[in-house]
Every structure is written in structure tokens, then in C-alpha cells.
Write a protein that holds these residues in place. Sequence first.
Motif, PDB file in Angstrom:
ATOM      1  N   ILE A   1     -10.440  -2.053  -7.499  1.00  0.00           N
ATOM      2  CA  ILE A   1     -10.473  -3.500  -7.166  1.00  0.00           C
ATOM      3  C   ILE A   1     -10.749  -3.610  -5.567  1.00  0.00           C
ATOM      4  CG2 ILE A   1      -9.298  -5.916  -7.223  1.00  0.00           C
ATOM      5  CD1 ILE A   1      -7.844  -4.974  -9.728  1.00  0.00           C
ATOM      6  N   PRO A   2     -11.782  -4.462  -5.124  1.00  0.00           N
ATOM      7  CA  PRO A   2     -12.181  -4.393  -3.643  1.00  0.00           C
ATOM      8  C   PRO A   2     -10.976  -5.147  -2.861  1.00  0.00           C
ATOM      9  CG  PRO A   2     -13.419  -5.874  -4.957  1.00  0.00           C
ATOM     10  CD  PRO A   2     -12.703  -5.318  -6.167  1.00  0.00           C
ATOM     11  N   VAL A   3      -9.691  -4.417  -2.657  1.00  0.00           N
ATOM     12  CA  VAL A   3      -8.874  -4.885  -1.659  1.00  0.00           C
ATOM     13  C   VAL A   3      -8.919  -4.009  -0.319  1.00  0.00           C
ATOM     14  CG1 VAL A   3      -7.365  -5.891  -3.561  1.00  0.00           C
ATOM     15  CG2 VAL A   3      -6.963  -3.589  -2.727  1.00  0.00           C
ATOM     16  N   CYS A   4      -8.123  -4.363   0.410  1.00  0.00           N
ATOM     17  CA  CYS A   4      -7.947  -3.599   1.699  1.00  0.00           C
ATOM     18  C   CYS A   4      -6.620  -2.825   1.731  1.00  0.00           C
ATOM     19  CB  CYS A   4      -8.161  -4.419   3.020  1.00  0.00           C
ATOM     20  SG  CYS A   4      -9.782  -4.978   3.066  1.00  0.00           S
ATOM     21  N   PRO A   5      -6.498  -1.821   1.021  1.00  0.00           N
ATOM     22  CA  PRO A   5      -5.031  -1.133   1.019  1.00  0.00           C
ATOM     23  C   PRO A   5      -4.454  -0.718   2.396  1.00  0.00           C
ATOM     24  CG  PRO A   5      -6.461   0.418   0.171  1.00  0.00           C
ATOM     25  CD  PRO A   5      -7.603  -1.066   0.338  1.00  0.00           C
ATOM     26  N   THR A   6      -3.302  -0.449   2.312  1.00  0.00           N
ATOM     27  CA  THR A   6      -2.676   0.221   3.768  1.00  0.00           C
ATOM     28  C   THR A   6      -3.401   1.648   3.948  1.00  0.00           C
ATOM     29  OG1 THR A   6      -0.745   0.972   2.655  1.00  0.00           O
ATOM     30  CG2 THR A   6      -0.828  -0.945   3.806  1.00  0.00           C
ATOM     31  N   ARG A   7      -3.513   2.140   5.125  1.00  0.00           N
ATOM     32  CA  ARG A   7      -4.019   3.522   5.753  1.00  0.00           C
ATOM     33  C   ARG A   7      -2.593   3.998   5.823  1.00  0.00           C
ATOM     34  NH1 ARG A   7      -7.862   5.471  10.452  1.00  0.00           N
ATOM     35  NH2 ARG A   7      -6.692   7.330  11.091  1.00  0.00           N
ATOM     36  N   PRO A   8      -2.273   5.253   4.986  1.00  0.00           N
ATOM     37  CA  PRO A   8      -1.219   5.888   5.300  1.00  0.00           C
ATOM     38  C   PRO A   8      -1.310   6.589   6.716  1.00  0.00           C
ATOM     39  CG  PRO A   8      -2.038   6.457   3.200  1.00  0.00           C
ATOM     40  CD  PRO A   8      -3.025   5.740   3.977  1.00  0.00           C
ATOM     41  N   PHE A   9       0.055   6.704   7.239  1.00  0.00           N
ATOM     42  CA  PHE A   9       0.266   7.546   8.402  1.00  0.00           C
ATOM     43  C   PHE A   9       0.134   8.951   8.423  1.00  0.00           C
ATOM     44  CE2 PHE A   9       2.457   3.448   9.338  1.00  0.00           C
ATOM     45  CZ  PHE A   9       1.795   3.155  10.731  1.00  0.00           C
ATOM     46  N   PRO A  10      -0.034   9.619   9.162  1.00  0.00           N
ATOM     47  CA  PRO A  10      -0.193  11.157   8.969  1.00  0.00           C
ATOM     48  C   PRO A  10       1.037  11.949   8.011  1.00  0.00           C
ATOM     49  CG  PRO A  10      -0.818  10.767  11.427  1.00  0.00           C
ATOM     50  CD  PRO A  10      -0.166   9.346  10.821  1.00  0.00           C
ATOM     51  N   ASP A  11       2.170  11.196   8.012  1.00  0.00           N
ATOM     52  CA  ASP A  11       3.197  12.022   7.187  1.00  0.00           C
ATOM     53  C   ASP A  11       3.146  11.252   6.026  1.00  0.00           C
ATOM     54  OD1 ASP A  11       4.280   9.346   7.433  1.00  0.00           O
ATOM     55  OD2 ASP A  11       6.044   9.859   8.693  1.00  0.00           O
ATOM     56  N   GLY A  12       2.303  10.372   5.626  1.00  0.00           N
ATOM     57  CA  GLY A  12       2.051   9.759   4.155  1.00  0.00           C
ATOM     58  C   GLY A  12       2.711   8.521   3.982  1.00  0.00           C
ATOM     59  N   GLU A  13       3.439   8.047   5.099  1.00  0.00           N
ATOM     60  CA  GLU A  13       4.236   6.903   5.030  1.00  0.00           C
ATOM     61  C   GLU A  13       3.407   5.690   5.267  1.00  0.00           C
ATOM     62  OE1 GLU A  13       7.914   6.359   6.819  1.00  0.00           O
ATOM     63  OE2 GLU A  13       8.877   8.028   5.996  1.00  0.00           O
ATOM     64  N   THR A  14       3.642   4.583   4.576  1.00  0.00           N
ATOM     65  CA  THR A  14       2.730   3.407   4.962  1.00  0.00           C
ATOM     66  C   THR A  14       3.461   2.336   5.909  1.00  0.00           C
ATOM     67  OG1 THR A  14       3.447   2.217   3.017  1.00  0.00           O
ATOM     68  CG2 THR A  14       1.425   3.518   2.668  1.00  0.00           C
ATOM     69  N   LEU A  15       4.697   2.508   6.046  1.00  0.00           N
ATOM     70  CA  LEU A  15       5.401   1.431   6.936  1.00  0.00           C
ATOM     71  C   LEU A  15       6.291   2.189   7.906  1.00  0.00           C
ATOM     72  CD1 LEU A  15       6.031  -1.745   7.183  1.00  0.00           C
ATOM     73  CD2 LEU A  15       7.973  -1.129   5.554  1.00  0.00           C
ATOM     74  N   LYS A  16       6.120   1.622   9.415  1.00  0.00           N
ATOM     75  CA  LYS A  16       6.923   2.385  10.295  1.00  0.00           C
ATOM     76  C   LYS A  16       7.703   1.290  11.052  1.00  0.00           C
ATOM     77  CE  LYS A  16       5.815   6.679  10.172  1.00  0.00           C
ATOM     78  NZ  LYS A  16       6.743   7.643   9.907  1.00  0.00           N
ATOM     79  N   GLN A  17       8.490   1.444  11.972  1.00  0.00           N
ATOM     80  CA  GLN A  17       9.416   0.431  12.852  1.00  0.00           C
ATOM     81  C   GLN A  17       9.343   0.795  14.197  1.00  0.00           C
ATOM     82  OE1 GLN A  17      12.760  -1.143  10.755  1.00  0.00           O
ATOM     83  NE2 GLN A  17      13.825  -0.394  12.631  1.00  0.00           N
ATOM     84  N   ILE A  18       9.137   0.153  15.088  1.00  0.00           N
ATOM     85  CA  ILE A  18       9.436   0.190  16.387  1.00  0.00           C
ATOM     86  C   ILE A  18      10.070  -0.926  16.954  1.00  0.00           C
ATOM     87  CG2 ILE A  18       7.186  -1.006  17.142  1.00  0.00           C
ATOM     88  CD1 ILE A  18       7.412   1.350  19.425  1.00  0.00           C
TER      89      ILE A  18
END
Length: 347
Positions: free
Chosen positions: A84-101
Motif C-alpha cells: 500500500i503506497p504509504v511512507c513508512p519509517t526508515r529504520p536507524f542503522p541498529d534497526g530501531e525506528t524511534l530514538k530520543q534526544i
Amino acid sequence: MSSTTPTDLFLSLTPHKVIEAVEAAGVLCNRVCYPLNSFENRVYEVECEDRTRIIAKFYRPGRWSRSQILEEHRFLAELADAEIPVCPTRPFPDGETLKQIDHIQYCLFQRTGGRAPDELGDDMFARLGRLTARIHNVGAAGTAEHRVRLSADSYAREDLGWLAERKVIPAGAERRYLAAARAVADVAEERLSGVEAHRIHGDLHPGNLLLRDGALHVLDFDDMVVGPAVQDLWLLLPGRDAVARRQREIFIEGYEELRRFDRSTLALVEPLRGLRMIHYAAWIARRWHDPIFPRTFPHFGAEAYWHDEASALEEVLELSRAGGAAPPDEGADEAPPSGTKYFWDLN
């Protein structure tokens, strides 16, 4: 110890801080970073070291929990897996999709070119019906236990309690507005009872469509909810006139090629419109500390504003009780009716 809060840091995000966050997550960048148009979150286009562009999205602190955001990401991944034509998240190099700063959660998306369609014709509504049905097929196949369930409580009563407690509504308009809003919530609760609910986009208005060279993408699942399928229909077709009603039929015909649509839920369109209006007004009030909001909504908060909102909600009530259709001699050439400036987040 610093008294700076995550919200303060969010409101003062700079391109330098954005690049620092992206690189801290393992993605090397050039010093190119542009803010994109978004009210609720902060969204930036960033150039990677290889000159490709990505989108970095920073979530407003306190709005969604980590679990809620990850359910959005999982839904996007399931939709992408179903082609389905959506824009999924791009994983970070460690495979996670969510980070925090600095207590601000953020993710990355692959940049997708295009623009919102200038006009939505009959062919496009048939196409959108099929596309929405595909989204709902995936949505109904899974769960999202942490996401908001679209209800009279979550989209109206909780907001009305917040507005009343903080005396946001001017005294001259408060009684009228609250009476209309509470009546809308009561009608919505009654009409929503027993209606099937599953994961839906929740904010599927034309501004969240992207079209390029005939290819169509659906964007921004930030407001994904568990709710009735008709929510995604009426936001695409908010008008009340004969043209809108005809286009709804075209949409439903396309939808039913791939999934059954419960036509009895069309009686929810006006109550859902009313819930959206209440939720929208409270959203602006809750965000008033953000400098972008007073600049964008200069007339918000005046007594005349709340009387206008009350009139629009009273209209919703009248139409709800009349079955949802405007009188045949009204609105034939009108754009969407009063109260349609409730499409809040562009990204």
C-alpha cells in the motif's frame, strides 16, 4: 540543575540540533537542513552524507507515549508490506525506528516527492475508495491497544472539561458553546454505539495525499486511531451538497470492490464533524504557548470565535437530527461547510 523542560527544547529546536540528533542515531549528514510545514510536530528535510534526502520528525513531548508511536510505525510497516503506497519509517542503522534526544522522541522517513492533488475528481475518488479499503483491511487485521479510540469522551468530553476548568471560553459564549458541544457528544456517543472500530488513518484529508506522475501516496499517520471506517471517508469528502453526496457514492463503490462498507454509518458524518470541531478548538487552546499558534490563529479566543463555533455545532446538531443532509436548496455551489478548518497537522 537546569529548569529547561522537554517542551522548551522542542519549541527551540534548531537545524544544528536536528542534525546532531540524526547523526547521534548513526546517520551521517551534510550541513543541510530545512524545516517543513507542520504545526503539531517539528519536521525537517535533512541531507545525508551521500546527498540523498531524508525526513526527520520530532514528536511534540507529552502527546504520544513511546508505545503509541511504535504502534503507528508498526501499522505503517504492515501497510508497506501489503504494498500500500504509504511512507513508512526508515529504520536507524541498529534497526530501531524511534530514538530520543533531550527527552524528545524522533524518527526518520524516506523523502517522497510530490504535492497534494489540486482537484479530486470522480476517478480519483473511486481510486481513493479502493485505497482506503486496502488500508482498512490491514487495519482490521491487527490491533493497537495503546492508541486513542475515537469516542465522544476522547474527542469531546475530555476537551470540554479541560476548556471549562481553565476558563478558556469567554463568559459571554461559554454557556451556549458548552451546551451545543455536550449535545453533539451525546449524539455521537449514541450513534457510535455498536459500530465496528479498527485501526484507521484518522486524519485522511486531501492535504495528507501526495501525487506525483500519477503515483499516489498517503501520508501522516500521526493521528491514527481506532475508529469507524466512515471517519476516513468524511474527512476526504467534508462537503454537504449534492456534489459531495454523489462523490461519496463513487468513493463507496470503489471501497466495496475490496471491502464491505456499512452505509448506516453515514449517519455518523455530522456527529463526527462536530467531534472534530470540538477537538480542534481544544487543540489550539492547548498549544497556545507555542508561538506559531497565536501567529496562525489570530482570531482564536475572542468571544465572536466561540459564538461562531457554537453556531456551527448547532448546525451539526440540526443536520444530525435531520439525517445529515442539507436542505436541497442550500449549499449547491458551496465549498465544504462551516467548521472545516480542522485539518491541523500538515506533517
